[in-house]
Design a protein around this motif. Structure first.
Motif, PDB file in Angstrom:
ATOM      1  N   THR A 161       0.841  -1.205   0.000  1.00  0.00           N
ATOM      2  CA  THR A 161       0.000   0.000   0.000  1.00  0.00           C
ATOM      3  C   THR A 161       0.872   1.250   0.000  1.00  0.00           C
ATOM      4  O   THR A 161       0.696   2.154  -0.823  1.00  0.00           O
ATOM      5  CB  THR A 161      -0.934   0.009   1.233  1.00  0.00           C
ATOM      6  N   HIS A 162       1.816   1.309   0.938  1.00  0.00           N
ATOM      7  CA  HIS A 162       2.687   2.485   1.027  1.00  0.00           C
ATOM      8  C   HIS A 162       3.537   2.651  -0.236  1.00  0.00           C
ATOM      9  O   HIS A 162       3.715   3.774  -0.723  1.00  0.00           O
ATOM     10  CB  HIS A 162       3.577   2.409   2.268  1.00  0.00           C
ATOM     11  N   ALA A 163       4.051   1.551  -0.749  1.00  0.00           N
ATOM     12  CA  ALA A 163       4.861   1.627  -1.966  1.00  0.00           C
ATOM     13  C   ALA A 163       4.037   2.185  -3.127  1.00  0.00           C
ATOM     14  O   ALA A 163       4.501   3.040  -3.875  1.00  0.00           O
ATOM     15  CB  ALA A 163       5.428   0.247  -2.315  1.00  0.00           C
ATOM     16  N   ALA A 164       2.793   1.716  -3.263  1.00  0.00           N
ATOM     17  CA  ALA A 164       1.935   2.186  -4.346  1.00  0.00           C
ATOM     18  C   ALA A 164       1.528   3.644  -4.160  1.00  0.00           C
ATOM     19  O   ALA A 164       1.274   4.348  -5.134  1.00  0.00           O
ATOM     20  CB  ALA A 164       0.698   1.299  -4.463  1.00  0.00           C
ATOM     21  N   ARG A 165       1.494   4.105  -2.930  1.00  0.00           N
ATOM     22  CA  ARG A 165       1.172   5.506  -2.643  1.00  0.00           C
ATOM     23  C   ARG A 165       2.386   6.414  -2.861  1.00  0.00           C
ATOM     24  O   ARG A 165       2.275   7.625  -2.772  1.00  0.00           O
ATOM     25  CB  ARG A 165       0.718   5.666  -1.196  1.00  0.00           C
ATOM     26  N   GLY A 166       3.556   5.812  -3.101  1.00  0.00           N
ATOM     27  CA  GLY A 166       4.764   6.603  -3.329  1.00  0.00           C
ATOM     28  C   GLY A 166       5.618   6.801  -2.095  1.00  0.00           C
ATOM     29  O   GLY A 166       6.609   7.528  -2.135  1.00  0.00           O
ATOM     30  N   ASN A 167       5.284   6.164  -0.999  1.00  0.00           N
ATOM     31  CA  ASN A 167       6.064   6.250   0.231  1.00  0.00           C
ATOM     32  C   ASN A 167       7.122   5.146   0.207  1.00  0.00           C
ATOM     33  O   ASN A 167       6.913   4.052   0.727  1.00  0.00           O
ATOM     34  CB  ASN A 167       5.149   6.116   1.452  1.00  0.00           C
ATOM     35  N   ALA A 168       8.263   5.434  -0.419  1.00  0.00           N
ATOM     36  CA  ALA A 168       9.311   4.428  -0.603  1.00  0.00           C
ATOM     37  C   ALA A 168       9.881   3.950   0.723  1.00  0.00           C
ATOM     38  O   ALA A 168      10.071   2.742   0.923  1.00  0.00           O
ATOM     39  CB  ALA A 168      10.427   4.982  -1.490  1.00  0.00           C
ATOM     40  N   GLU A 185      13.034   1.088  -3.082  1.00  0.00           N
ATOM     41  CA  GLU A 185      14.131   1.957  -2.616  1.00  0.00           C
ATOM     42  C   GLU A 185      14.892   2.584  -3.781  1.00  0.00           C
ATOM     43  O   GLU A 185      15.447   3.664  -3.638  1.00  0.00           O
ATOM     44  CB  GLU A 185      15.085   1.167  -1.728  1.00  0.00           C
ATOM     45  N   ARG A 186      14.914   1.901  -4.907  1.00  0.00           N
ATOM     46  CA  ARG A 186      15.587   2.453  -6.100  1.00  0.00           C
ATOM     47  C   ARG A 186      14.709   3.461  -6.831  1.00  0.00           C
ATOM     48  O   ARG A 186      15.124   4.030  -7.840  1.00  0.00           O
ATOM     49  CB  ARG A 186      15.964   1.327  -7.060  1.00  0.00           C
ATOM     50  N   GLY A 187      13.485   3.657  -6.353  1.00  0.00           N
ATOM     51  CA  GLY A 187      12.597   4.649  -6.954  1.00  0.00           C
ATOM     52  C   GLY A 187      11.694   4.117  -8.043  1.00  0.00           C
ATOM     53  O   GLY A 187      11.075   4.890  -8.766  1.00  0.00           O
ATOM     54  N   VAL A 188      11.602   2.808  -8.176  1.00  0.00           N
ATOM     55  CA  VAL A 188      10.728   2.219  -9.189  1.00  0.00           C
ATOM     56  C   VAL A 188       9.274   2.431  -8.754  1.00  0.00           C
ATOM     57  O   VAL A 188       8.901   2.041  -7.643  1.00  0.00           O
ATOM     58  CB  VAL A 188      11.020   0.707  -9.365  1.00  0.00           C
ATOM     59  N   PRO A 189       8.438   3.048  -9.594  1.00  0.00           N
ATOM     60  CA  PRO A 189       7.026   3.233  -9.241  1.00  0.00           C
ATOM     61  C   PRO A 189       6.317   1.882  -9.141  1.00  0.00           C
ATOM     62  O   PRO A 189       6.650   0.941  -9.867  1.00  0.00           O
ATOM     63  CB  PRO A 189       6.447   4.054 -10.386  1.00  0.00           C
ATOM     64  N   VAL A 190       5.343   1.803  -8.255  1.00  0.00           N
ATOM     65  CA  VAL A 190       4.646   0.545  -8.009  1.00  0.00           C
ATOM     66  C   VAL A 190       3.164   0.702  -8.308  1.00  0.00           C
ATOM     67  O   VAL A 190       2.508   1.591  -7.766  1.00  0.00           O
ATOM     68  CB  VAL A 190       4.836   0.110  -6.534  1.00  0.00           C
ATOM     69  N   ASP A 191       2.656  -0.163  -9.158  1.00  0.00           N
ATOM     70  CA  ASP A 191       1.225  -0.301  -9.362  1.00  0.00           C
ATOM     71  C   ASP A 191       0.795  -1.506  -8.531  1.00  0.00           C
ATOM     72  O   ASP A 191       1.266  -2.628  -8.764  1.00  0.00           O
ATOM     73  CB  ASP A 191       0.909  -0.524 -10.845  1.00  0.00           C
ATOM     74  N   ALA A 192      -0.063  -1.274  -7.552  1.00  0.00           N
ATOM     75  CA  ALA A 192      -0.416  -2.327  -6.599  1.00  0.00           C
ATOM     76  C   ALA A 192      -0.997  -3.574  -7.260  1.00  0.00           C
ATOM     77  O   ALA A 192      -0.676  -4.694  -6.863  1.00  0.00           O
ATOM     78  CB  ALA A 192      -1.378  -1.783  -5.555  1.00  0.00           C
ATOM     79  N   GLY A 193      -1.843  -3.399  -8.256  1.00  0.00           N
ATOM     80  CA  GLY A 193      -2.471  -4.555  -8.886  1.00  0.00           C
ATOM     81  C   GLY A 193      -1.509  -5.411  -9.677  1.00  0.00           C
ATOM     82  O   GLY A 193      -1.534  -6.635  -9.597  1.00  0.00           O
TER      83      GLY A 193
END
Length: 174
Positions: A104-111, A156-164
Motif C-alpha cells: 500500500t505504502h509503496a503504491a502511494r509513493g512512500n518508498a 528503494e531504487r525509486g521504481v514506481p509501483v502499481d499495486a495490482g
C-alpha cells in the motif's frame, strides 16, 4: 476546548464519526489504496471489520483484493485472521498484513515506509515459517518472502509501483 473544538476537517469534535457502538471510526470514503477522500466523494467499498473466515477463505479474499490493486483492503482481511485465528498463527497473519500495508505504502509513493514494511513482513513470515512450515493454508511463504524483498529493493531504487500488477501470488504460480 471541549466537544466543540474544531477538528482538522473543519468539523466539530461532537460531529466525529462513530460506529454503532460509539467508537471513533472515520467514515470518510476511501480510494483503492485506502486514502481518505472528501466526504460525499465516491469511494471504494470498505472491507467489513471483524469478519471471521476460515484460513483458506482469508487467503482467497486477500488475493482477490490484491489482484484488484487494493492491498489496504487485503491488509484488513489479514488483520481479521490475525485477531481471530489461533494464537500459533497470529505472527503469520500479522506478517502478511504488514506485507499488504508495505505494498500500500509503496503504491502511494512512500518508498521508505513501503520498503520497511515489506521487509518487516518478510522477516515475520520467515520467522514464523522456521518454526511452523512453508505452506500454511496453501500459502507459498518462500515465494511471498522473495517477492517482498525484491519489491522492497525496487521501491528503494525509486521504481514506481502499481499495486495490482505487483501483487504477490499468495499460493505461488503466475
Amino acid at each position: 476546548m471541549g466537544s466543540m473544538d474544531s477538528t482538522s476537517a473543519g468539523r466539530t469534535a461532537a460531529a466525529r464519526d462513530r460506529d454503532d457502538e460509539g467508537r471513533a471510526r472515520n467514515a470518510r470514503p476511501r480510494d483503492g489504496l485506502g486514502r481518505p477522500l472528501p466526504y460525499g466523494a465516491e469511494g471504494v467499498p470498505r472491507q467489513p471489520e471483524g469478519v471471521v473466515r476460515r484460513p483458506e477463505e482469508s487467503v482467497a479474499e486477500a488475493q482477490r483484493l490484491l489482484d484488484e490493486g487494493k492491498p489496504f483492503h487485503a491488509h484488513e482481511v489479514f488483520e481479521d485472521a490475525w485477531k481471530s485465528g489461533p494464537e500459533k498463527e497470529r505472527e503469520l497473519w500479522r506478517g502478511l498484513a504488514q506485507l499488504a500495508v508495505g505494498l500500500t505504502h509503496a503504491a502511494r509513493g512512500n518508498a521508505t515506509g513501503g520498503a520497511r514494511l515489506l521487509r518487516r513482513g518478510a522477516d515475520a513470515a520467515e520467522e514464523w515459517a522456521a518454526g511452523a512450515g512453508l505452506r500454511p493454508h496453501g500459502i507459498d511463504l518462500p515465494g511471498v518472502i522473495v517477492w517482498a524483498r525484491e519489491l522492497a529493493t525496487e521501491v528503494e531504487r525509486g521504481v514506481p509501483v502499481d499495486a495490482g500488477t505487483r501483487a504477490p501470488r499468495l499460493r505461488g504460480g503466475s
